[in-house]
Write an enzyme that holds these catalytic residues in place. Structure first.
Site, short mmCIF file in Angstrom:
data_model
loop_
_atom_site.label_atom_id
_atom_site.label_comp_id
_atom_site.label_asym_id
_atom_site.label_seq_id
_atom_site.Cartn_x
_atom_site.Cartn_y
_atom_site.Cartn_z
N ASN A 15 9.11 19.14 41.82
CA ASN A 15 8.92 20.58 41.66
C ASN A 15 7.45 20.81 41.31
O ASN A 15 7.05 20.50 40.19
CB ASN A 15 9.85 21.09 40.55
CG ASN A 15 9.59 22.56 40.22
OD1 ASN A 15 8.86 23.25 40.94
ND2 ASN A 15 10.19 23.03 39.15
N LYS A 17 5.96 23.56 40.95
CA LYS A 17 5.73 24.78 40.15
C LYS A 17 4.54 25.55 40.74
O LYS A 17 4.37 25.55 41.95
CB LYS A 17 5.56 24.42 38.68
CG LYS A 17 6.70 23.54 38.17
CD LYS A 17 6.71 23.34 36.69
CE LYS A 17 7.88 22.45 36.31
NZ LYS A 17 8.04 22.27 34.87
N HIS A 102 15.74 27.70 37.23
CA HIS A 102 14.87 26.85 36.41
C HIS A 102 14.60 27.56 35.09
O HIS A 102 14.49 28.78 35.03
CB HIS A 102 13.55 26.59 37.16
CG HIS A 102 12.73 25.52 36.52
ND1 HIS A 102 11.98 25.74 35.38
CD2 HIS A 102 12.57 24.20 36.81
CE1 HIS A 102 11.40 24.61 35.02
NE2 HIS A 102 11.74 23.66 35.87
N GLU A 104 12.04 27.92 33.42
CA GLU A 104 10.82 28.75 33.40
C GLU A 104 11.11 30.12 34.01
O GLU A 104 10.48 31.11 33.62
CB GLU A 104 9.68 28.02 34.13
CG GLU A 104 9.15 26.87 33.27
CD GLU A 104 8.56 25.71 34.04
OE1 GLU A 104 8.30 25.85 35.25
OE2 GLU A 104 8.37 24.65 33.42
N GLU A 172 17.95 19.83 32.68
CA GLU A 172 16.57 19.80 32.21
C GLU A 172 16.50 20.40 30.80
O GLU A 172 16.42 21.63 30.65
CB GLU A 172 15.67 20.63 33.14
CG GLU A 172 15.62 20.11 34.56
CD GLU A 172 14.32 20.52 35.26
OE1 GLU A 172 13.67 19.63 35.81
OE2 GLU A 172 13.95 21.72 35.23
N GLY A 178 7.51 19.18 30.40
CA GLY A 178 6.05 19.25 30.22
C GLY A 178 5.57 18.83 28.85
O GLY A 178 4.42 19.05 28.49
N SER A 217 9.84 15.60 31.79
CA SER A 217 8.91 14.52 31.44
C SER A 217 9.29 13.17 32.05
O SER A 217 9.10 12.12 31.43
CB SER A 217 8.76 14.40 29.91
OG SER A 217 8.14 15.56 29.39
P1 13P Z 1 7.88 17.91 33.93
O1 13P Z 1 8.29 16.72 34.74
O2 13P Z 1 6.44 18.30 34.13
O3 13P Z 1 8.27 17.77 32.49
O4 13P Z 1 8.73 19.16 34.51
C1 13P Z 1 10.10 19.04 34.67
C2 13P Z 1 10.58 20.21 35.42
O5 13P Z 1 10.64 21.32 34.90
C3 13P Z 1 11.00 20.01 36.81
O6 13P Z 1 11.67 21.12 37.32
#
Ligand code: 13P
Length: 255
Positions: A15, A17, A102, A104, A172, A178, A217
């Site tokens: 992803n 983002k 997601h 976010e 997640e 992150g 992560s």
């Molecule tokens: P990270 O791997 O950067 O922690 O992000 C995970 C994520 O949100 C994937 O959708």
């Protein structure tokens, strides 16, 4: 072994983002090259770039086994929704997957479980596989409510008609995204077992082979351990999927 008990084929998904300009396509070409040279076919690979890169990435991936996906879609097939993208538009570009719900988007755009379910329905309508994301916050985990929160999210975010072909679940934990923090393998195992149970109760045998991804992560250094956990059928990778050098060892851990 019956269809319901056959282990799902792993899916390693990136992803991106809101990251990546056209120059980043060099990473995609490098990844496709590594995959082709490896000769390995033990997992499905997927990249979900920002919408601006979907078309050029589809071209860059032409002839490669790496699939393409969107990061979000609107519930409607078309209409007056400035800035939004329909699931049908993603399918039209060659996407096979779309991430919905997601954290976010849940946090930054106030998306509710009901909206996530409507988007997953849109994905089904367009012939896409929805990657439906769920996960608890740090406060919820510390209050001992992780499993209850994830179960409630799942039940409310999954529409009728989910099967192992049109739906993937991504667990997640919000606090792991992150941050460099990850749950223990035992915690991931417990959550994924709970998710598998809930899916079985809700969808029966159709959910037996539904793929359950872990995200948050995931890096080269922890991928092998996380991907070996029971009921972890792949990973949804953020930051580490932006570079072929960082992503490839994660892919290889399950390829
Ligand atoms: P990270 O791997 O950067 O922690 O992000 C995970 C994520 O949100 C994937 O959708």
């Amino acid at each position: 072994m019956t269809a319901a008990t056959k282990p799902p084929r792993p899916l390693i998904a990136g992803n991106w983002k809101m990251n990546g300009l056209l120059a980043a396509l060099a990473e995609v070409r490098a990844l496709a090259g590594r995959l082709a040279r490896s000769g390995k076919t033990g997992a499905d690979l997927l990249l979900c770039p920002p919408a601006t890169l979907l078309h050029p990435m589809a071209q860059a991936l032409s002839g490669s086994a790496i699939a393409l996906g969107g990061q979000d879609c609107h519930a409607e097939p078309k209409g007056a929704h400035t800035g939004d993208i329909a699931a049908e538009m993603l399918a039209d570009l060659g996407c096979r997957y779309v991430i919905v719900g997601h954290s976010e988007r849940r946090q930054n755009h106030g998306e509710t479980d009901a909206e996530v379910a409507a988007k997953a329905t849109a994905a089904q309508r367009a012939g896409l596989t929805a990657i439906v994301c769920v996960g608890e916050t740090r406060a919820e985990r510390e209050a001992g409510r992780a499993e209850a929160v994830v179960t409630a999210q799942l039940l409310a975010s999954l529409p009728a008609g989910c099967t192992d072909r049109n739906t993937v679940i991504a667990y997640e934990p919000v606090w792991a995204i992150g941050t460099g923090l990850t749950p223990t393998a035992a915690d991931v195992a417990a959550l994924h077992a709970a998710i598998r149970r809930v899916l079985g109760q809700r969808f029966g045998a159709a959910a037996g082979c539904m793929r359950l991804l872990y995200g948050g992560s995931v890096k080269a250094g922890n991928a092998a351990e996380l991907l070996a956990v029971a009921n972890v059928d792949g990973a949804l990778v953020g930051g580490a999927s932006l570079s072929a050098t960082e992503f490839w060892p994660i892919v290889e851990a399950r390829l």
